[in-house]
Design a protein around this motif. Structure first.
Motif, short mmCIF file in Angstrom:
data_model
loop_
_atom_site.label_atom_id
_atom_site.label_comp_id
_atom_site.label_asym_id
_atom_site.label_seq_id
_atom_site.Cartn_x
_atom_site.Cartn_y
_atom_site.Cartn_z
N GLY A 33 43.95 -40.71 6.03
CA GLY A 33 43.19 -40.20 4.89
C GLY A 33 42.80 -38.74 4.96
N ILE A 34 43.67 -37.89 5.50
CA ILE A 34 43.30 -36.47 5.61
C ILE A 34 43.87 -35.68 4.43
N SER A 35 43.07 -34.76 3.92
CA SER A 35 43.47 -33.92 2.79
C SER A 35 42.97 -32.50 3.02
N PHE A 36 43.83 -31.52 2.79
CA PHE A 36 43.42 -30.12 2.86
C PHE A 36 44.51 -29.26 2.28
N GLU A 37 44.16 -28.02 1.93
CA GLU A 37 45.12 -27.03 1.46
C GLU A 37 44.94 -25.74 2.25
N LEU A 38 46.06 -25.02 2.42
CA LEU A 38 46.04 -23.73 3.12
C LEU A 38 46.63 -22.68 2.19
N ALA A 39 45.90 -21.60 2.03
CA ALA A 39 46.39 -20.50 1.22
C ALA A 39 47.18 -19.53 2.09
N PRO A 40 48.16 -18.83 1.52
CA PRO A 40 48.83 -17.77 2.29
C PRO A 40 47.80 -16.74 2.75
N GLY A 41 48.02 -16.19 3.95
CA GLY A 41 47.12 -15.16 4.46
C GLY A 41 45.77 -15.68 4.90
N THR A 42 45.73 -16.94 5.36
CA THR A 42 44.48 -17.51 5.86
C THR A 42 44.72 -18.17 7.21
N VAL A 43 43.62 -18.37 7.95
CA VAL A 43 43.66 -19.06 9.24
C VAL A 43 42.77 -20.29 9.14
N THR A 44 43.34 -21.44 9.50
CA THR A 44 42.60 -22.70 9.53
C THR A 44 42.53 -23.20 10.95
N LEU A 45 41.33 -23.52 11.41
CA LEU A 45 41.10 -24.03 12.75
C LEU A 45 40.93 -25.54 12.70
N LEU A 46 41.70 -26.26 13.54
CA LEU A 46 41.50 -27.68 13.74
C LEU A 46 40.79 -27.86 15.08
N CYS A 47 39.64 -28.50 15.08
CA CYS A 47 38.91 -28.71 16.32
C CYS A 47 38.44 -30.15 16.40
N VAL A 220 38.77 -16.84 11.35
CA VAL A 220 39.01 -18.16 10.75
C VAL A 220 38.43 -18.22 9.35
N ASP A 221 39.21 -18.76 8.40
CA ASP A 221 38.75 -18.93 7.02
C ASP A 221 38.15 -20.31 6.78
N GLN A 222 38.77 -21.35 7.37
CA GLN A 222 38.21 -22.69 7.24
C GLN A 222 38.38 -23.44 8.55
N VAL A 223 37.49 -24.40 8.77
CA VAL A 223 37.50 -25.21 9.99
C VAL A 223 37.48 -26.67 9.58
N LEU A 224 38.41 -27.44 10.17
CA LEU A 224 38.47 -28.88 9.96
C LEU A 224 38.14 -29.56 11.28
N TYR A 225 37.04 -30.30 11.29
CA TYR A 225 36.59 -30.98 12.52
C TYR A 225 37.07 -32.42 12.49
N PHE A 226 37.91 -32.77 13.47
CA PHE A 226 38.51 -34.10 13.55
C PHE A 226 37.71 -35.00 14.48
N ARG A 227 37.57 -36.25 14.08
CA ARG A 227 37.02 -37.28 14.96
C ARG A 227 37.74 -38.59 14.66
N GLU A 228 38.35 -39.15 15.71
CA GLU A 228 39.03 -40.45 15.62
C GLU A 228 40.01 -40.50 14.46
N GLY A 229 40.80 -39.44 14.31
CA GLY A 229 41.89 -39.44 13.34
C GLY A 229 41.51 -39.08 11.92
N ARG A 230 40.27 -38.71 11.69
CA ARG A 230 39.83 -38.32 10.36
C ARG A 230 39.20 -36.94 10.37
N ILE A 231 39.21 -36.28 9.23
CA ILE A 231 38.48 -35.02 9.10
C ILE A 231 37.04 -35.39 8.77
N GLU A 232 36.17 -35.22 9.75
CA GLU A 232 34.78 -35.66 9.57
C GLU A 232 33.91 -34.59 8.94
#
Length: 488
Positions: A33-47, A220-232
């Motif tokens: 159930g993960i959803s997100f978008e990335l724009a050109p010229g941006t940095v997204t951090l997955l943690c 970083v422009d956006q941060v997605l924090y993962f826990r147990e397979g989901r973006i929490e």
């Protein structure tokens, strides 16, 4: 993203579950159930914690799931206008460049120059274009001096730099970086930060899965924090790096600012009596000098950090200490005053390698912990307790190679702890692990030292050094250590 602009990446309601074994049964591990978008010229951090789904999310973007790693993919994944699950895997290089957590697993050739040229050649670029791209990528990443080298002879940090150069050489619109700072010195991390900034300015969408966070501040422009397979949780870059200490620790995150620590003292000269002492240790590869050490001591009952720039010979020295290589004639290695040859050093020591995949041989996690021990010694090991301490409880029946990178790292550490050795060498043991696991690894190393072992940790990780190191031996770029304290 400006109104009407197409995203570089779009993931909508996506999930993936890995297939296991020949029957293809679906595992619980993966993402959902993960959803997100990335724009050109941006940095997204997955943690998030090791095993929380960050690497799986990256694999969804380059097509490795489900086309290489078998399993069930659901939802929508679109990269640079391509629907990833239906795109031929060999076309992935047109849209994404990837730096893997273990960079060697992403190489296609055996030489640096060939690896940097591979992407462009594979996509049909002409010779002049390929040459220009290789030169630019090598200069940007600082690997121009390595272009004549084979990949097999590089240090871990050099391998990481070459992988980044290969990822950007074909000029893809999306870059995927899985733990790109692991094994890198402070200088190389500074270069990595500049590279990410340059690629962002060039309009590329960049996804970084990382545990070491502080160097990404203001990038970083956006941060997605993962826990147990989901973006929490989701943050913008500014609010994420403004998190208070209590929240940061609750989320299990590493420092958001660079550690500012005094260097641990050099080992005292008298430490050699009960510990490890090296005299006149010199080593080279095919006539290229790597190590030139007059004398250095590693005391028993203490944790000594072995530091230095990428390629200065730290891993080579670790291999010599544990008997996997021998110094040139005249070199001498003593343990508690007794000179040891390679076979005796191998019996007295255990090494946790940088690439732990080379050390996993059993078919279950539980079996890996006691592999090589006789029946009586294996029976005396509290396997479940060791695994629980390193956050591997419940994984006893899993195949070791099915674990995440950080989980494999901790499994080899559990195996090391089960061995009754006098010398323990850990080569970058915290690459790919978060705060809680770093603290657990530091605590287990302290227990080894308290039991009287010589503990040497090869690391660039300032947080680990701050957490546990009693002493520091620094190998300078010139590869010469003149005395027990080793100065730059």
């Amino acid at each position: 993203m400006s109104a009407g602009a197409d995203p570089a990446v779009r993931v909508a309601g996506a999930g993936f579950r890995y297939a296991r074994g020949t029957a293809g049964d679906l595992a619980a591990e993966g993402v959902s159930g993960i959803s997100f978008e990335l724009a050109p010229g941006t940095v997204t951090l997955l943690c998030g914690a090791s095993g929380s789904g960050k690497t799986t999310a990256l694999r969804m973007l380059n097509g490795l799931v489900p086309q290489f790693h078998r399993g069930e993919l659901t939802g929508e994944v679109t990269v640079a206008g391509d629907t990833v699950p239906t795109r031929p895997l060999h076309e992935a290089g047109r849209t994404t460049g990837m730096v893997f957590q273990n960079p060697r697993t992403g190489f296609f050739t055996d030489a640096v120059l060939a690896e940097l040229a591979f992407g462009s050649e594979n996509l049909g670029a002409d010779r002049d274009t390929t040459v220009a791209r290789v030169r630019a990528a090598a200069a940007a990443t600082g690997v121009t001096g390595l272009l004549g080298r084979g990949l097999g002879g590089l240090s871990g940090g050099q391998t990481q730099q070459v992988a980044f150069a290969a990822a950007i050489a074909a000029e893809p619109p999306v870059l995927l970086l899985d733990e790109p700072s692991s094994n890198l010195s402070a200088e190389a991390i500074g270069r990595l930060r500049r590279l990410i900034a340059e690629q962002r300015a060039a309009g590329r969408a960049i996804v970084v899965a990382e545990h070491r966070l502080h160097f990404l501040r203001d990038l970083v422009d956006q941060v997605l924090y993962f826990r147990e397979g989901r973006i929490e949780r989701r943050f913008d870059g500014e609010s994420f790096f403004a998190l208070d200490e209590a929240t940061r620790r609750d989320l299990g995150l590493r420092r958001l600012t660079a550690p500012d620590r005094p260097a641990p003292p050099a080992p005292p000269a008298e430490a050699a009596g009960t510990g490890l002492e090296l005299h006149s240790v010199r080593f080279g590869y095919r006539g290229r000098p790597v190590l030139d050490i007059d004398r250095v001591a590693f005391p028993a009952g203490r944790i000594t950090a072995l530091t230095g720039p990428n390629g200065c010979g730290k891993t080579t020295l670790a291999r010599i200490i544990c008997g996997l290589a021998d110094p040139a004639r005249g070199g001498e290695i003593r343990l508690a005053g007794r000179r040891l040859r390679a076979a005796a050093r191998a019996r007295a020591s255990y090494i946790v390698m940088q690439d732990v995949g080379r050390q996993l041989f059993a078919d279950t996690v539980a079996g890996e912990v006691t592999l090589g021990l006789d029946r009586a010694a294996a029976a005396a090991v509290d396997v479940d307790g060791l695994l629980a301490e390193l956050d591997l409880a419940g994984l006893q029946g899993r195949h070791p190679q099915s674990l995440s990178g950080g989980q494999r790292q901790r499994l080899v550490l559990a195996s090391a702890l089960a061995q009754d050795k006098r010398v323990h060498i850990l080569d970058e043991p915290t690459s790919g692990v978060g705060r809680a696991h770093l603290e657990a690894i530091a605590a287990r190393m302290r227990a080894l030292a308290d039991a009287g072992a010589v503990v040497v940790v090869v690391t660039h990780d300032e947080e680990l050094i701050e957490a546990c190191a009693d002493h520091e031996v620094h190998l300078p770029a010139v590869n010469r250590v003149a005395g027990a304290g080793a100065a730059d």
